[in-house]
Design a protein around this motif. Structure first.
Motif, PDB file in Angstrom:
ATOM      1  N   ARG A 147      -6.387 -22.918  -9.924  1.00 27.67           N
ATOM      2  CA  ARG A 147      -5.277 -23.739  -9.436  1.00 27.67           C
ATOM      3  C   ARG A 147      -5.662 -25.212  -9.428  1.00 27.67           C
ATOM      4  N   TRP A 148      -6.879 -25.488  -9.031  1.00 31.28           N
ATOM      5  CA  TRP A 148      -7.379 -26.866  -9.026  1.00 31.28           C
ATOM      6  C   TRP A 148      -7.336 -27.445 -10.439  1.00 31.28           C
ATOM      7  N   ALA A 149      -7.837 -26.670 -11.415  1.00 36.06           N
ATOM      8  CA  ALA A 149      -7.843 -27.136 -12.803  1.00 36.06           C
ATOM      9  C   ALA A 149      -6.429 -27.231 -13.359  1.00 36.06           C
ATOM     10  N   PHE A 150      -5.587 -26.262 -13.024  1.00 34.69           N
ATOM     11  CA  PHE A 150      -4.210 -26.241 -13.520  1.00 34.69           C
ATOM     12  C   PHE A 150      -3.486 -27.535 -13.148  1.00 34.69           C
ATOM     13  N   ASN A 151      -3.692 -28.009 -11.944  1.00 37.67           N
ATOM     14  CA  ASN A 151      -3.012 -29.217 -11.487  1.00 37.67           C
ATOM     15  C   ASN A 151      -3.480 -30.473 -12.213  1.00 37.67           C
ATOM     16  N   ARG A 152      -4.609 -30.387 -12.890  1.00 38.07           N
ATOM     17  CA  ARG A 152      -5.147 -31.536 -13.606  1.00 38.07           C
ATOM     18  C   ARG A 152      -4.859 -31.501 -15.096  1.00 38.07           C
ATOM     19  N   LEU A 153      -4.393 -30.378 -15.577  1.00 39.06           N
ATOM     20  CA  LEU A 153      -3.999 -30.274 -16.984  1.00 39.06           C
ATOM     21  C   LEU A 153      -2.661 -30.978 -17.198  1.00 39.06           C
ATOM     22  N   ARG A 154      -2.543 -31.691 -18.312  1.00 42.52           N
ATOM     23  CA  ARG A 154      -1.307 -32.402 -18.619  1.00 42.52           C
ATOM     24  C   ARG A 154      -0.597 -31.816 -19.835  1.00 42.52           C
ATOM     25  N   SER A 155      -1.218 -30.845 -20.467  1.00 44.71           N
ATOM     26  CA  SER A 155      -0.598 -30.194 -21.621  1.00 44.71           C
ATOM     27  C   SER A 155       0.392 -29.152 -21.137  1.00 44.71           C
ATOM     28  N   GLU A 156       1.104 -28.524 -22.081  1.00 50.33           N
ATOM     29  CA  GLU A 156       1.938 -27.387 -21.703  1.00 50.33           C
ATOM     30  C   GLU A 156       1.022 -26.320 -21.126  1.00 50.33           C
ATOM     31  N   LYS A 157       1.414 -25.713 -20.009  1.00 53.16           N
ATOM     32  CA  LYS A 157       0.473 -24.843 -19.299  1.00 53.16           C
ATOM     33  C   LYS A 157       1.205 -23.787 -18.487  1.00 53.16           C
ATOM     34  N   GLU A 158       0.511 -22.681 -18.263  1.00 56.33           N
ATOM     35  CA  GLU A 158       0.971 -21.635 -17.355  1.00 56.33           C
ATOM     36  C   GLU A 158      -0.255 -21.009 -16.710  1.00 56.33           C
ATOM     37  N   GLY A 210     -11.656 -17.426 -15.991  1.00 55.40           N
ATOM     38  CA  GLY A 210     -12.497 -18.535 -16.412  1.00 55.40           C
ATOM     39  C   GLY A 210     -12.849 -19.520 -15.315  1.00 55.40           C
ATOM     40  N   ARG A 211     -13.708 -20.465 -15.704  1.00 53.48           N
ATOM     41  CA  ARG A 211     -14.098 -21.562 -14.837  1.00 53.48           C
ATOM     42  C   ARG A 211     -13.637 -22.889 -15.445  1.00 53.48           C
ATOM     43  N   PRO A 212     -12.326 -23.085 -15.569  1.00 51.24           N
ATOM     44  CA  PRO A 212     -11.837 -24.341 -16.151  1.00 51.24           C
ATOM     45  C   PRO A 212     -12.201 -25.563 -15.322  1.00 51.24           C
ATOM     46  N   ASP A 213     -12.537 -25.348 -14.057  1.00 47.80           N
ATOM     47  CA  ASP A 213     -12.945 -26.469 -13.203  1.00 47.80           C
ATOM     48  C   ASP A 213     -14.210 -27.143 -13.707  1.00 47.80           C
ATOM     49  N   LEU A 214     -15.031 -26.405 -14.465  1.00 49.07           N
ATOM     50  CA  LEU A 214     -16.265 -26.980 -15.005  1.00 49.07           C
ATOM     51  C   LEU A 214     -15.982 -27.952 -16.152  1.00 49.07           C
ATOM     52  N   ALA A 215     -14.731 -27.994 -16.609  1.00 50.16           N
ATOM     53  CA  ALA A 215     -14.324 -28.947 -17.653  1.00 50.16           C
ATOM     54  C   ALA A 215     -13.577 -30.126 -17.039  1.00 50.16           C
TER      55      ALA A 215
END
Length: 221
Positions: free
Chosen positions: A174-185, A142-147
């Protein structure tokens, strides 16, 4: 696992338009996964249909629907504009979520999103719009960075799946992952490129998604 096809073909209202979809509800399902397809795709995406079938075997209901109307798809085949309008796509996902919450066949099911490519950004934006209703999100290539603006506000447990050979998208995730604050993997599928066409890679994606959704969409969560 018995699958109910009574309501397989559905029309989902989204403002002045209707979006066509396929709804499958296994007996005893406790959760439902809504698919947000990627750039230039539709509910007929063979990859998403494969993953949906796997999830159905695990007892999860699925909704695959077209994020664009037939006319919009015709235009987008020439302009390639709407497929990157993640706010529009997210609004369509929110409409589908609200429809599921009102549908007596699905109103008691916990809801998750499975997004691919730009559909992953739309899924995260929609999850941010309905934080009390969306329990889990899985992104495939995906492109989670667009969110970007929504990422800190997503409450749904989020799994980012990327092919180990999809280098540019790995960095975006990885860029988006570091900005997520929910439970994540974040999981890398060995040997996979962007479309997960390599032997065994789509099967591994389905397995990872199945584990994630089973965990977060069960009735006891």
């Amino acid at each position: 696992m018995a699958i109910s096809h009574k309501d397989n073909l559905v029309r989902i209202p989204a403002g002045p338009i209707f979006l066509e979809g396929n709804l499958d509800i296994p007996d005893g399902a406790e959760g439902i996964v809504v698919f947000a397809h990627g750039s230039g795709s539709s509910r007929h995406s063979p990859r998403n249909r494969y993953v949906a079938g796997y999830l159905q075997e695990k007892g999860l209901a699925t909704l695959l629907f077209d994020l664009l109307t037939v006319e919009e798809e015709r235009i987008d085949n020439f302009t390639a504009h709407l497929r990157f309008d993640v706010e529009l796509l997210a609004n369509r996902l929110v409409a589908a979520t609200d429809w599921l919450l009102k549908n007596p066949n699905t109103s008691d099911l916990k809801i998750g999103f499975f997004g691919a490519s730009t559909g992953a950004a739309a899924a995260l934006i929609a999850a941010g719009e309905r934080p009390g209703n969306i329990k889990a999100v899985v992104s495939r290539g995906g492109r989670p960075d667009l969110a970007e603006r929504t990422l800190p506000y997503v409450k749904a447990a989020t799994l980012l799946i990327v092919g180990s050979r999809d280098t540019p998208v790995i960095e975006m995730n990885r860029w988006a992952f570091n900005r997520l604050r929910s439970e994540k993997e974040m999981k890398l599928v060995p040997g996979a490129t962007h479309l997960f066409e390599e032997p065994g890679t789509l099967e591994e994606t389905a397995r990872l998604a199945g584990e994630w959704f089973t965990k977060y969409l069960s009735a006891i969560v």
